[in-house]
Scaffold this motif. Structure first.
Motif, PDB file in Angstrom:
ATOM      1  N   UNK A   6       0.815  -1.210   0.000  1.00 36.72           N
ATOM      2  CA  UNK A   6       0.000   0.000   0.000  1.00 36.72           C
ATOM      3  C   UNK A   6       0.846   1.255   0.000  1.00 36.72           C
ATOM      4  N   UNK A   7       1.923   1.238   0.783  1.00 35.84           N
ATOM      5  CA  UNK A   7       2.820   2.382   0.829  1.00 35.84           C
ATOM      6  C   UNK A   7       3.470   2.606  -0.530  1.00 35.84           C
ATOM      7  N   UNK A   8       3.927   1.522  -1.158  1.00 39.66           N
ATOM      8  CA  UNK A   8       4.557   1.636  -2.468  1.00 39.66           C
ATOM      9  C   UNK A   8       3.581   2.182  -3.498  1.00 39.66           C
ATOM     10  N   UNK A  11       3.067   5.922  -2.895  1.00 35.39           N
ATOM     11  CA  UNK A  11       4.250   6.676  -3.325  1.00 35.39           C
ATOM     12  C   UNK A  11       4.326   6.723  -4.845  1.00 35.39           C
ATOM     13  N   UNK A  12       4.051   5.606  -5.474  1.00 28.64           N
ATOM     14  CA  UNK A  12       4.101   5.543  -6.932  1.00 28.64           C
ATOM     15  C   UNK A  12       3.073   6.472  -7.563  1.00 28.64           C
ATOM     16  N   UNK A  13       1.866   6.494  -6.986  1.00 28.73           N
ATOM     17  CA  UNK A  13       0.815   7.368  -7.525  1.00 28.73           C
ATOM     18  C   UNK A  13       1.193   8.832  -7.366  1.00 28.73           C
ATOM     19  N   UNK A  22       7.989   5.216 -10.825  1.00 21.49           N
ATOM     20  CA  UNK A  22       8.582   4.466  -9.721  1.00 21.49           C
ATOM     21  C   UNK A  22       8.283   2.997  -9.965  1.00 21.49           C
ATOM     22  N   UNK A  23       9.326   2.201 -10.113  1.00 19.73           N
ATOM     23  CA  UNK A  23       9.152   0.789 -10.452  1.00 19.73           C
ATOM     24  C   UNK A  23       9.048  -0.031  -9.176  1.00 19.73           C
ATOM     25  N   UNK A  45      11.036  -0.034  -3.803  1.00 22.75           N
ATOM     26  CA  UNK A  45      10.863   0.390  -5.193  1.00 22.75           C
ATOM     27  C   UNK A  45      12.185   0.924  -5.707  1.00 22.75           C
ATOM     28  N   UNK A  46      12.253   1.105  -7.030  1.00 28.33           N
ATOM     29  CA  UNK A  46      13.450   1.633  -7.687  1.00 28.33           C
ATOM     30  C   UNK A  46      13.032   2.788  -8.581  1.00 28.33           C
TER      31      UNK A  46
END
Length: 966
Positions: A6-8, A11-13, A22-23, A45-46
């Motif tokens: 959920x955090x990823x 952050x990606x959004x 953000x991969x 993530x990367x």
């Protein structure tokens, strides 16, 4: 896991709304879970920032969510400081520019992702060769400026030029709070003076740093900067008044724990006009180290040491001629002397050797004048980390106590004690290093897979750290502390200095989000070990991957874990590996990236948990051309072509395969059928139906398909030499040559005859290569088993194979897939045609055919890997060709790869790495040599009007056509 996901996603959004990708994919996280250390830490993530604004946005988004940030360049860290649990920022992909080079000021402004050798080339180009960037660590062909600054990297010539910190003038930073600051030689300021918040942040940090230095004057002077390679900890002595309150240099070596570097102003040094390399042979490395003081008195630019274990491994991997120029001895020093005058440099060298001989420890010495020999010797030293990981006799060695340094004059005594400590723990260490700087690299046969082995490793490292401290040394001499040494720093520094380190970190990064776990508040020494917790399943394979010495894991696991992350596959020049990475610049498409995906697969980790069925691993392997260059170019001999074939074999069991696996994979069957009606087939494949046929076979419509040879053509060239079972040589007309270039068979037979050898042509044996490359190993084994039975004729006659890829398959894949004595006997007899020519010239033969003075040769990747990188060039030089122009690199076709529709674009990008530029530089009247049929087809694609020949055609005494004509 759900919380992290959920955090990823959040952050990606957030970053996607700002145009930043953000991969968070599982495969990508697997690739970036490792660097070149013992550790594995999957990131959240990367990100691949393109601009400084991207970095600011990413840092602020992470800070708002308390997500850690790890900066990364080439990912070659040996201490575990390029991996982290939050977001990894890979600067090497997009932020790799040189902004300016000022020859007058001797400075350059660069982005952090530029590779060191690329920077050196650009500087030398901009200054007509007068200047360069001095730091040259062994990983310089893939390590980046940002990484060198992060670790305070040094390199082979640090005796002359010191550490990276000696060459940093200013650093542009993004702080953990998202402020843009510039650290200079006399303080810190806002990068943009109109940015009020950045100005305030610079004032806060600057005031705190001055207070820190003022309150620790004595400790910094007594404990820091005592020896040339004291890299452990923060370099806070640079904040002292006598050092000008140099904030830029204080940040060098901070391992990304204080700020994110987005640009650097670096100093340049002049290139000496005269230089020579002395190679000195000793009985052992201790004797070599005893001569350190005498060597240093002659002001050398470099004093580098290696031992025989590394040399033997290089020769085992790449052939006896891969290391040339060594004098007698079992350990060697490379000593670079330079200056303004060649005669003076030579005089100093001769005088030095005379004094060394008089001292009695030197066994032998020679001046290495030939550039090729010098390159050969430096390649051994630069590949030391990889070569020492998997030695000739098998087994494994690892980092752990890899990077210690003492005063150069104490190095010999330190080596005596460290060897005694190794013996006490029944461990073996392979040693090499920067002798002139007192820095030793030691890879040790630790057992990290068992509880007992990890206990031994922990106790040894603590004892070694205590020993190093007793010598007044530094636990890190250039690679930084990271996860490997940070927990040991209290052994080296007083509580007061350790507290100062914590304060320094807190001033820059109050929330401790930047590369947490390094230097300050470290993670446990043996936490997150990559070899801990590997899935114990057997992983049955068709290929025999059994190591030469016993290891406590399945052979396939041992094989894929051979990649230790040194990253030579990410180099943009030198060798052939890795053509797909050179085309895309994506870690996914490097040999290392693929190995990391496979390593996660055999762990059965949450990152890649589907085993042979994994779509992520399949995607990672997709752009592997199976060129096999990694099997020799990789310092640990990772053979990704073999691992790919094995994976595809398991992955597609019970599944529908890609169309090309049925068309190109079964090409030997189709060729036998096509020869009966070749004229009709050729009309279909060149006429209006060609595109339809290509589409049905999964083949690109952009390539002209080759003409199939008719049975009449084949009989004319092959049949006339097929019956002599007592001939001197077996000439194998492989599938490709028989089906597409039968005239090569006749030419080869005539060349052998002119050399005084009778030949028996065989066209009934197939190497199974197309089934191997498409992962149809059951069929491949059946084909190879039959080939072994047919060719194992009770003689030791050479089997000369005209197609290099088929020769390589019979030499290497045959005994690994067919586990019989017949297979091993046949494999030992196989030669490529170029190898046979070399043997015949050595026996006194010279061709009668008139040869061109100028030849461009595309060495087939499989010949490069299985028979030696220089075989083609040596054969041409041996027969008297005056000028040989080598296209050193994969042609891009690589069997089925370049004919597959989805791979055509990458295939052509790969061609631009070596073959296409070489063709453009080749005069029309020059000959182009392509023993490999794939290479031959790529030449036709690139320059349809140009003819390329097989070496047999070039040497054919009956040849009549002119060079340069179609």
């Amino acid at each position: 896991m759900a919380e992290l996901t959920g955090l990823a996603a959040d952050l990606r959004a957030d970053l996607a709304a700002r145009g930043i990708d953000l991969d968070t994919g599982l495969r990508r996280r697997a690739e970036y879970s490792f660097d070149a250390s013992n550790y594995r830490v999957p990131p959240l993530a990367v990100a691949f920032p393109r601009t400084v604004d991207d970095v600011v946005s990413i840092v602020r988004a992470c800070t708002d969510r308390a997500v850690p940030i790890t900066s990364r360049g080439g990912g070659t860290s040996l201490a575990g400081n390029a991996i982290g649990r939050g977001v990894v920022l890979d600067f090497s992909r997009h932020m790799a520019a040189v902004h300016s080079v000022d020859a007058a000021a001797r400075t350059a402004v660069v982005e952090p992702g530029i590779v060191l050798t690329d920077l050196q080339k650009e500087v030398q180009l901009a200054t007509d060769g007068a200047f360069t960037f001095a730091p040259d660590p062994s990983s310089k062909s893939r390590a980046t400026v940002g990484g060198a600054i992060g670790n305070d990297a040094c390199g082979n010539h640090s005796v002359r030029y010191g550490r990276t910190s000696d060459h940093v003038i200013a650093l542009d930073l993004v702080t953990a709070g998202g402020h843009r600051l510039t650290a200079t030689r006399n303080g810190v300021r806002a990068t943009d003076p109109d940015d009020a918040s950045a100005v305030a942040e610079a004032e806060r940090i600057g005031t705190g740093l001055r207070d820190l230095a003022d309150s620790h004057l004595a400790e910094f002077r007594l404990e820091l900067g005592r020896i040339p390679r004291q890299v452990s900890g923060f370099h806070l002595a640079n904040l002292l008044p006598e050092n000008g309150f140099d904030v830029a240099r204080a940040l060098v070596g901070s391992e990304g724990t204080c700020a994110v570097i987005v640009a650097a102003t670096v100093a340049l040094v002049p290139v000496p006009p005269a230089a020579m390399l002395l190679c000195l042979g000793y009985r052992d490395l201790v004797d070599a180290a005893r001569d350190n003081a005498m060597l240093l008195a002659y002001a050398p630019a470099a004093i580098e040491g290696i031992d025989s274990a590394i040399v033997d491994t290089m020769r085992h991997l790449r052939g006896a001629d891969s290391v040339v120029g060594l004098p007698e001895g079992s350990a060697w020093l490379y000593v670079d002397l330079d200056g303004d005058d060649s005669a003076e440099v030579e005089r100093r060298g001769a005088e030095l050797v005379s004094k060394l001989r008089a001292a009695g420890r030197l066994v032998d010495a020679r001046v290495v004048a030939d550039p090729a020999e010098r390159a050969s010797l430096w390649r051994v030293r630069e590949d030391g980390a990889g070569l020492s990981a998997r030695l000739v006799e098998g087994g494994e060695s690892w980092t752990g106590w890899e990077d210690s340094a003492v005063a150069p004059e104490q190095l010999a005594d330190y080596l005596v004690d460290i060897k005694a400590l190794l013996a006490e723990f029944h461990l073996t260490g392979v040693m090499y290093g920067h002798f002139g700087a007192g820095c030793m690299h030691i890879r040790i046969n630790f057992d990290q897979r068992t509880e007992e082995g990890r206990d031994v490793m922990s106790r040894f490292i603590h004892r070694a750290a205590e020993l190093c401290v007793r010598f007044g040394g530094s636990m890190s001499g250039e690679h930084g502390d990271g996860r490997a040494r940070s927990s040991l720093l209290p052994l080296m520094y007083s509580p007061t200095v350790m507290s100062a380190f914590s304060r320094f970190k807190q001033l820059w990064d109050p929330a401790t989000l930047l590369n947490p776990g390094s230097i300050v508040d470290p993670e446990p020494l043996l936490g997150s070990l990559a070899l801990d917790g590997v899935d114990p399943r057997p992983w049955q394979t068709s290929f025999d991957l059994t190591p030469t010495s016993e290891v406590p894991v399945a052979p396939f696991v041992h094989a894929v874990q051979g990649c230790i992350g040194v990253g030579r596959c990410r180099a943009s020049t030198g060798g052939v590996m890795c053509p797909s990475f050179r085309a895309t610049g994506d870690e996914k498409d490097s040999t290392r990236g693929r190995a990391r995906a496979l390593q996660e697969m055999v762990r059965n980790s949450p990152t890649i948990a589907d085993g042979w069925a994994s779509e992520d691993v399949k995607e990672s392997l997709d752009l592997c051309l199976s060129c096999k260059a990694c099997s020799t170019d990789c310092p640990v001999g990772v053979d990704m072509a073999t691992y790919k074939a094995e994976f595809l074999d398991h992955h597609y069991r019970g599944r529908i395969r890609p169309l090309s696996h049925y068309s190109l994979g079964w090409l030997p069957v189709w060729l036998r059928a096509a020869e009966r009606s070749a004229p009709v087939v050729n009309k279909l494949t060149t006429g209006r139906l060609a595109k339809i046929a290509a589409r049905l076979g999964g083949i690109t419509p952009h390539r002209e398909l080759p003409e199939f040879a008719s049975r009449k053509q084949i009989r004319r060239e092959v049949g006339s030499t097929s019956g002599n079972s007592t001939a001197d040589v077996v000439l194998l007309a492989d599938t490709f040559t028989r089906g597409f270039r039968p005239q090569v068979v006749g030419a080869a037979a005539r060349v052998l005859e002119q050399a005084g050898l009778s030949s028996q042509c065989r066209s009934d044996a197939c190497c199974g290569l197309t089934w191997i490359s498409t992962g149809q190993l059951d069929r491949a084994k059946k084909t190879l088993t039959k080939a072994a039975e047919l060719l194992d004729d009770g003689t030791d006659r050479p089997i000369v194979v005209l197609e290099p890829s088929c020769a390589a398959a019979l030499r290497k894949d045959l005994p690994e897939l067919v586990h019989t004595d017949a297979a091993r006997r046949v494999a030992a007899r196989v030669q490529s045609f170029a190898g046979a020519v070399l043997d015949h010239v050595a026996a006194g033969w010279q061709p009668s055919a008139a040869l061109p003075e100028d030849v461009t040769v595309q060495t087939h990747c499989h010949e490069y890997a299985a028979f030696g990188a220089a075989t083609q060039r040596k054969a041409l030089q041996a027969v008297g060709v005056a000028r040989v122009r080598e296209a050193t690199g994969c042609c891009g076709v690589a069997g089925n790869f370049g004919f597959e529709n989805e791979h055509y674009d990458v295939s052509m990008q790969v061609a631009e790495q070596a073959l296409a530029p070489a063709l453009r530089a080749t005069p029309d009247e020059a000959a182009v040599l392509t023993d490999g049929f794939s290479c031959h087809m790529q030449v036709r694609q690139l320059e349809p009007s140009r003819t390329s020949l097989h070496l047999a055609e070039l040497l054919d005494p009956g040849r009549s056509r002119l060079f340069g004509s179609r």
